[in-house]
Motif scaffolding. Sequence first.
Motif, PDB file in Angstrom:
ATOM      1  N   PHE A 234       0.809  -1.319  -0.021  1.00 52.25           N
ATOM      2  CA  PHE A 234       0.051   0.118  -0.044  1.00 52.25           C
ATOM      3  C   PHE A 234       0.789   1.162  -0.082  1.00 52.25           C
ATOM      4  O   PHE A 234       0.382   2.383  -0.114  1.00 52.25           O
ATOM      5  CB  PHE A 234      -1.097  -0.092   1.042  1.00 52.25           C
ATOM      6  CG  PHE A 234      -1.931  -1.021   1.101  1.00 52.25           C
ATOM      7  CD1 PHE A 234      -2.324  -1.449  -0.001  1.00 52.25           C
ATOM      8  CD2 PHE A 234      -2.376  -1.584   2.394  1.00 52.25           C
ATOM      9  CE1 PHE A 234      -3.378  -2.627  -0.267  1.00 52.25           C
ATOM     10  CE2 PHE A 234      -3.333  -2.707   2.303  1.00 52.25           C
ATOM     11  CZ  PHE A 234      -3.960  -3.125   0.959  1.00 52.25           C
ATOM     12  N   ASP A 237       4.040   2.289  -5.445  1.00 48.27           N
ATOM     13  CA  ASP A 237       3.590   2.491  -6.726  1.00 48.27           C
ATOM     14  C   ASP A 237       4.597   1.358  -7.727  1.00 48.27           C
ATOM     15  O   ASP A 237       4.075   1.622  -9.108  1.00 48.27           O
ATOM     16  CB  ASP A 237       3.580   3.879  -7.511  1.00 48.27           C
ATOM     17  CG  ASP A 237       2.804   4.772  -6.472  1.00 48.27           C
ATOM     18  OD1 ASP A 237       1.731   4.455  -5.942  1.00 48.27           O
ATOM     19  OD2 ASP A 237       3.408   5.984  -6.581  1.00 48.27           O
ATOM     20  N   TYR A 268      -7.107   3.943  -1.066  1.00 48.96           N
ATOM     21  CA  TYR A 268      -7.449   4.828  -2.322  1.00 48.96           C
ATOM     22  C   TYR A 268      -8.292   6.081  -2.096  1.00 48.96           C
ATOM     23  O   TYR A 268      -9.247   5.641  -1.289  1.00 48.96           O
ATOM     24  CB  TYR A 268      -7.710   3.859  -3.551  1.00 48.96           C
ATOM     25  CG  TYR A 268      -6.356   3.256  -4.070  1.00 48.96           C
ATOM     26  CD1 TYR A 268      -5.549   3.818  -4.692  1.00 48.96           C
ATOM     27  CD2 TYR A 268      -6.725   1.821  -3.689  1.00 48.96           C
ATOM     28  CE1 TYR A 268      -4.448   3.161  -5.168  1.00 48.96           C
ATOM     29  CE2 TYR A 268      -5.525   1.119  -4.337  1.00 48.96           C
ATOM     30  CZ  TYR A 268      -4.392   1.643  -4.905  1.00 48.96           C
ATOM     31  OH  TYR A 268      -3.433   0.948  -5.432  1.00 48.96           O
ATOM     32  N   TYR A 269      -7.964   7.048  -2.611  1.00 46.48           N
ATOM     33  CA  TYR A 269      -9.157   8.224  -2.546  1.00 46.48           C
ATOM     34  C   TYR A 269     -10.241   7.850  -3.418  1.00 46.48           C
ATOM     35  O   TYR A 269     -11.388   8.167  -3.023  1.00 46.48           O
ATOM     36  CB  TYR A 269      -8.460   9.456  -3.127  1.00 46.48           C
ATOM     37  CG  TYR A 269      -7.545  10.181  -2.073  1.00 46.48           C
ATOM     38  CD1 TYR A 269      -8.126  10.792  -0.891  1.00 46.48           C
ATOM     39  CD2 TYR A 269      -5.997  10.283  -2.349  1.00 46.48           C
ATOM     40  CE1 TYR A 269      -7.397  11.553   0.044  1.00 46.48           C
ATOM     41  CE2 TYR A 269      -5.429  10.905  -1.545  1.00 46.48           C
ATOM     42  CZ  TYR A 269      -5.953  11.569  -0.290  1.00 46.48           C
ATOM     43  OH  TYR A 269      -5.232  12.223   0.357  1.00 46.48           O
ATOM     44  N   LYS A 270      -9.915   7.907  -4.847  1.00 45.12           N
ATOM     45  CA  LYS A 270     -10.887   8.089  -5.559  1.00 45.12           C
ATOM     46  C   LYS A 270     -11.578   6.573  -5.764  1.00 45.12           C
ATOM     47  O   LYS A 270     -11.145   5.614  -5.882  1.00 45.12           O
ATOM     48  CB  LYS A 270     -10.405   8.354  -7.125  1.00 45.12           C
ATOM     49  CG  LYS A 270      -9.633   9.897  -7.154  1.00 45.12           C
ATOM     50  CD  LYS A 270      -9.149  10.077  -8.286  1.00 45.12           C
ATOM     51  CE  LYS A 270      -8.100  11.266  -8.366  1.00 45.12           C
ATOM     52  NZ  LYS A 270      -7.416  11.159  -9.474  1.00 45.12           N
ATOM     53  N   ASP A 273      -9.985   4.476  -8.632  1.00 46.98           N
ATOM     54  CA  ASP A 273      -8.967   3.976  -8.334  1.00 46.98           C
ATOM     55  C   ASP A 273      -9.114   2.713  -7.299  1.00 46.98           C
ATOM     56  O   ASP A 273      -8.772   1.742  -7.735  1.00 46.98           O
ATOM     57  CB  ASP A 273      -7.889   4.620  -7.497  1.00 46.98           C
ATOM     58  CG  ASP A 273      -7.556   5.966  -8.318  1.00 46.98           C
ATOM     59  OD1 ASP A 273      -7.579   5.735  -9.518  1.00 46.98           O
ATOM     60  OD2 ASP A 273      -6.929   6.829  -7.636  1.00 46.98           O
ATOM     61  N   ILE A 274     -10.205   2.805  -6.443  1.00 47.33           N
ATOM     62  CA  ILE A 274     -10.583   1.671  -5.686  1.00 47.33           C
ATOM     63  C   ILE A 274     -11.235   0.589  -6.745  1.00 47.33           C
ATOM     64  O   ILE A 274     -10.903  -0.713  -6.702  1.00 47.33           O
ATOM     65  CB  ILE A 274     -11.842   2.106  -4.563  1.00 47.33           C
ATOM     66  CG1 ILE A 274     -11.285   3.107  -3.802  1.00 47.33           C
ATOM     67  CG2 ILE A 274     -12.400   1.079  -3.905  1.00 47.33           C
ATOM     68  CD1 ILE A 274     -12.319   3.770  -2.740  1.00 47.33           C
ATOM     69  N   ALA A 277      -8.580  -1.297  -8.341  1.00 47.34           N
ATOM     70  CA  ALA A 277      -7.820  -2.133  -7.568  1.00 47.34           C
ATOM     71  C   ALA A 277      -8.836  -3.564  -7.176  1.00 47.34           C
ATOM     72  O   ALA A 277      -8.335  -4.566  -7.426  1.00 47.34           O
ATOM     73  CB  ALA A 277      -7.669  -1.433  -6.300  1.00 47.34           C
ATOM     74  N   GLY A 315      -3.889   3.124  -8.680  1.00 44.58           N
ATOM     75  CA  GLY A 315      -4.316   4.738  -8.785  1.00 44.58           C
ATOM     76  C   GLY A 315      -3.483   5.507  -7.543  1.00 44.58           C
ATOM     77  O   GLY A 315      -2.312   4.906  -7.241  1.00 44.58           O
ATOM     78  N   VAL A 316      -3.919   6.523  -7.263  1.00 49.29           N
ATOM     79  CA  VAL A 316      -3.177   7.404  -6.246  1.00 49.29           C
ATOM     80  C   VAL A 316      -3.687   6.892  -4.917  1.00 49.29           C
ATOM     81  O   VAL A 316      -4.755   7.048  -4.577  1.00 49.29           O
ATOM     82  CB  VAL A 316      -3.740   8.934  -6.616  1.00 49.29           C
ATOM     83  CG1 VAL A 316      -2.801   9.694  -5.435  1.00 49.29           C
ATOM     84  CG2 VAL A 316      -3.275   9.317  -7.943  1.00 49.29           C
ATOM     85  N   LYS A 317      -2.695   6.787  -4.047  1.00 50.45           N
ATOM     86  CA  LYS A 317      -2.702   6.418  -2.635  1.00 50.45           C
ATOM     87  C   LYS A 317      -2.971   7.521  -1.585  1.00 50.45           C
ATOM     88  O   LYS A 317      -2.270   8.660  -1.901  1.00 50.45           O
ATOM     89  CB  LYS A 317      -1.631   5.180  -2.214  1.00 50.45           C
ATOM     90  CG  LYS A 317      -1.827   4.067  -3.181  1.00 50.45           C
ATOM     91  CD  LYS A 317      -0.775   2.961  -2.629  1.00 50.45           C
ATOM     92  CE  LYS A 317      -0.636   2.101  -3.391  1.00 50.45           C
ATOM     93  NZ  LYS A 317       0.278   2.458  -4.778  1.00 50.45           N
ATOM     94  N   LYS A 318      -3.564   7.488  -0.582  1.00 50.93           N
ATOM     95  CA  LYS A 318      -3.664   8.297   0.465  1.00 50.93           C
ATOM     96  C   LYS A 318      -1.991   8.502   1.080  1.00 50.93           C
ATOM     97  O   LYS A 318      -1.718   7.253   1.163  1.00 50.93           O
ATOM     98  CB  LYS A 318      -4.569   7.937   1.526  1.00 50.93           C
ATOM     99  CG  LYS A 318      -6.181   7.938   1.089  1.00 50.93           C
ATOM    100  CD  LYS A 318      -7.043   7.666   2.147  1.00 50.93           C
ATOM    101  CE  LYS A 318      -8.524   7.354   1.783  1.00 50.93           C
ATOM    102  NZ  LYS A 318      -9.579   6.898   2.611  1.00 50.93           N
TER     103      LYS A 318
END
Length: 494
Positions: A234, A237, A268-270, A273-274, A277, A315-318
């Motif tokens: 987590f 990337d 993930y935020y978006k 992206d979730i 995943a 995607g972009v992770k927290k």
Amino acid sequence: MPREVPWVEKYRPRRLDEIVGQTKAIEQVKAWIGAWLEGKPPKKKALILAGPPGTGKTTTVYALAREYGFEVIELNASDERTYEKIERYVQAAYTMDILGKRRKLIFLDEADNIEPTGAREIAKLIDRARNPIIMSANHYWEVPREIRSRAQIVEYKRLTQRDIIKALARILHHEGKRVPKELLYDIAKHAGGDLRAAVNDLQTVVTGGVEDAAQVLAYRDTEKSVFQALAQIFATDNAKKARMATLGVDMFPHELLQWIDENLPYVYYKPEDIARAYEALSRADIYLGRAQRTGNYGLWKYATDMMTAGVAVAGVKKKGFVRIYPPKTIKLLTESKAERGLRDSVVKKIMSEMHMAKLEALETLNYLRAIFENSADVAAHFVVYLELTEKEVEFIAGDRERARTIWAKSLNIHKKLKERGELEGHVEAAVEKEPGETGPKEEAVEAPEEISEEELEKAEEEMESVEEPKESGKVDKPKKKGKQATLFDFLGKK
Ligand SMILES: Nc1ncnc2c1ncn2[C@@H]1O[C@H](COP(=O)(O)OP(=O)(O)OP(=O)(O)O)[C@@H](O)[C@H]1O
């Protein structure tokens, strides 16, 4: 909401004398660097800090650099371009030094992962080095021989429980927080000499509530590496790193999948992206199923790739500290009797409303938990849809405050539906039922007025295709066409 800074970073010692339990190692490192600074490079121009994870090796390098005025050039041994980079810095450092710039200290992490060809090249560079090279390794004997023979070893010990408790107490003091003494002892005991793991556990139980402690610690002994592996997946990337993270995790792929599955929504935020995943996870699941059916367990590798690398690049992770939880389905075993009762009643509702088998319903309950944590609005629709009671909402939300918000929103939805006559009577059972009031009310079964001609025609066609005769005056919910409903159907309908 911004995530909390990981305490392991916030409280990483800045000075060498703040590093606990490694006095001998620090003395050796200081003596070695002292020789460089006196202009008489030691015979062994590289240093290997060897020892278990989370014992202060990386911390030593940065504290040393700060105290002695070096700039750290950190390189990873598994990076294919490491050799080129070392070469550049070994030479650049020399020229820069003359110009009065800060000296370079090359720090090579994971020296036990260097490939044999890379090792020969790096060995040559050590011979030519004009600046200190420090490496770290968990397994000294896995560092290639050519490198070992050119480096001085400094041994880092597993930290004692006493050291760990001292370090944790210092953090609590700074945070102005208190936890029961027994809990502190428990964390120290379960950490197995790894202060990083202990600090992460402490942050998890302090920020997540002390009740979390039992669940988290119960798994530390047996599942220690899975916590670390997930944290690595987590945090990166990089597909290769993610893939490597699970090496050595003593677990079947389907168990690992469950762990990743349940922790994903917090990473993930978006939503897209979730979704990506989860897409990777479902492919992994397909491979696992196929492996099971055909007996071709070579497919496990593809499944593991999907659930590690596939998830890591979704995607972009927290940013910041990610709490890793044991899978809730496993955690169910540790639930109290009351909790089990609530869980069973929720699962029954999911089974009946969404036409699911028990296992699927259990899995859906986990998705619901993520939804309840992330979106009170969507959660409120589920409350009405599944006719949940207030206690059940609290059980799923796992947080009283959150449950109250969701419950209030669901009452609103319920009210609106009632006003519009779209509510079937049984929903009221979950809200407030008038004494003696039973079945659906007359107005609740009327078709909504704004339905178009076209829709009516379509609905009629569909009704004709349903074989079962209906009792007069009873209208099925549209979702109950015998087909299994999923959370995604529900979200799509909203
Ligand atoms: N001896 C120590 N004294 C104080 N804090 C420590 C010590 N060891 C570890 N820590 C804490 O744990 C965190 C991780 O430590 P560090 O990065 O130095 O581990 P490491 O030995 O390099 O581990 P790895 O082999 O996994 O890279 C630090 O940020 C610090 O908070």
